[in-house]
Motif scaffolding. Sequence first.
Motif, PDB file in Angstrom:
ATOM      1  N   ALA A  94       0.840  -1.203   0.000  1.00 17.54           N
ATOM      2  CA  ALA A  94       0.000   0.000   0.000  1.00 17.54           C
ATOM      3  C   ALA A  94       0.873   1.250   0.000  1.00 17.54           C
ATOM      4  O   ALA A  94       0.607   2.224  -0.714  1.00 17.54           O
ATOM      5  N   TRP A  95       1.948   1.239   0.797  1.00 14.88           N
ATOM      6  CA  TRP A  95       2.882   2.369   0.843  1.00 14.88           C
ATOM      7  C   TRP A  95       3.504   2.594  -0.530  1.00 14.88           C
ATOM      8  O   TRP A  95       3.569   3.705  -1.037  1.00 14.88           O
ATOM      9  N   ASP A  96       3.979   1.514  -1.147  1.00 11.30           N
ATOM     10  CA  ASP A  96       4.633   1.609  -2.464  1.00 11.30           C
ATOM     11  C   ASP A  96       3.686   2.121  -3.537  1.00 11.30           C
ATOM     12  O   ASP A  96       4.104   2.807  -4.458  1.00 11.30           O
ATOM     13  N   GLU A  97       2.441   1.748  -3.440  1.00 12.89           N
ATOM     14  CA  GLU A  97       1.496   2.108  -4.500  1.00 12.89           C
ATOM     15  C   GLU A  97       1.041   3.556  -4.410  1.00 12.89           C
ATOM     16  O   GLU A  97       0.483   4.091  -5.363  1.00 12.89           O
ATOM     17  N   PHE A  98       1.285   4.204  -3.277  1.00 16.15           N
ATOM     18  CA  PHE A  98       0.886   5.605  -3.156  1.00 16.15           C
ATOM     19  C   PHE A  98       1.800   6.446  -4.036  1.00 16.15           C
ATOM     20  O   PHE A  98       3.030   6.343  -3.958  1.00 16.15           O
ATOM     21  N   PRO A  99       1.237   7.292  -4.918  1.00 13.77           N
ATOM     22  CA  PRO A  99       2.057   7.933  -5.962  1.00 13.77           C
ATOM     23  C   PRO A  99       3.117   8.916  -5.469  1.00 13.77           C
ATOM     24  O   PRO A  99       4.186   9.009  -6.071  1.00 13.77           O
ATOM     25  N   ASN A 100       2.839   9.676  -4.444  1.00  9.74           N
ATOM     26  CA  ASN A 100       3.809  10.701  -4.046  1.00  9.74           C
ATOM     27  C   ASN A 100       3.726  10.924  -2.542  1.00  9.74           C
ATOM     28  O   ASN A 100       2.766  11.513  -2.046  1.00  9.74           O
ATOM     29  N   HIS A 101       4.774  10.510  -1.840  1.00 10.15           N
ATOM     30  CA  HIS A 101       4.731  10.552  -0.380  1.00 10.15           C
ATOM     31  C   HIS A 101       4.954  11.948   0.200  1.00 10.15           C
ATOM     32  O   HIS A 101       4.905  12.131   1.402  1.00 10.15           O
ATOM     33  N   GLU A 102       5.185  12.939  -0.673  1.00 15.32           N
ATOM     34  CA  GLU A 102       5.270  14.316  -0.174  1.00 15.32           C
ATOM     35  C   GLU A 102       3.892  14.844   0.203  1.00 15.32           C
ATOM     36  O   GLU A 102       3.780  15.846   0.899  1.00 15.32           O
ATOM     37  N   PHE A 103       2.855  14.182  -0.288  1.00 16.03           N
ATOM     38  CA  PHE A 103       1.483  14.639  -0.026  1.00 16.03           C
ATOM     39  C   PHE A 103       0.760  13.672   0.908  1.00 16.03           C
ATOM     40  O   PHE A 103       1.003  12.477   0.858  1.00 16.03           O
ATOM     41  N   ASP A 104      -0.116  14.232   1.734  1.00 17.38           N
ATOM     42  CA  ASP A 104      -0.935  13.386   2.609  1.00 17.38           C
ATOM     43  C   ASP A 104      -2.130  12.806   1.868  1.00 17.38           C
ATOM     44  O   ASP A 104      -2.750  11.853   2.313  1.00 17.38           O
ATOM     45  N   GLU A 105      -2.427  13.427   0.736  1.00 17.27           N
ATOM     46  CA  GLU A 105      -3.593  12.991  -0.031  1.00 17.27           C
ATOM     47  C   GLU A 105      -3.308  13.290  -1.493  1.00 17.27           C
ATOM     48  O   GLU A 105      -2.724  14.319  -1.805  1.00 17.27           O
ATOM     49  N   VAL A 106      -3.673  12.393  -2.380  1.00 20.00           N
ATOM     50  CA  VAL A 106      -3.599  12.678  -3.813  1.00 20.00           C
ATOM     51  C   VAL A 106      -4.991  12.481  -4.390  1.00 20.00           C
ATOM     52  O   VAL A 106      -5.820  11.754  -3.834  1.00 20.00           O
ATOM     53  N   CYS A 107      -5.236  13.145  -5.533  1.00 20.89           N
ATOM     54  CA  CYS A 107      -6.561  13.038  -6.144  1.00 20.89           C
ATOM     55  C   CYS A 107      -6.475  13.473  -7.588  1.00 20.89           C
ATOM     56  O   CYS A 107      -5.444  13.952  -8.041  1.00 20.89           O
TER      57      CYS A 107
END
Length: 118
Positions: A94-107
Motif C-alpha cells: 500500500a505504501w509503495d502504491e501511493f504515488p507521491n509521499h510528499e502529499f498526505d492525499e492525492v486526487c
Amino acid sequence: MSGTNWPKATHRFFYTDPGQGESVFFDSEEERDNAMADAISAYCDEGWSEEVDQIFAGVVSHTVEKCDVQTKPAPCAEHPDHDYGDNDCEACIAWDEFPNHEFDEVCNYKAVPFESAA
Ligand SMILES: [Zn+2]
C-alpha cells in the motif's frame, strides 16, 4: 440583486462581462436577463463603449469535482525501510502504491454535469 460570483446547482444562469472581469450567476433566466440588460446599459455613457459587445450569457452545464481521492497510507511498522523483499506485506505494498509521499492525499479532478453535483 441575488446574483452570486460562483455557479451553484440553484444558480446556473450567468452572464459574463469581460470588461468588468466578472461572471454573475442567477437562479432564473429572467433575473439573469435583467441584470445583463443593466450591464449592457452601463456601457452607454456618451456613446457606446466598445467593450459592450464582449458581454455574453449562458447556462452552466458542468463544474469540476475532486475524484479518486487517496489518503497516504501509514508506513509499515514491521519494515520501516520498505525492504519487504518477496513478502506480500500489505502495508508495504500500500505504501509503495501511493504515488507521491510528499502529499498526505492525492486526487484527480474531473468535469461533472451540474445536475449530479452536490
Ligand atoms: Zn511491511
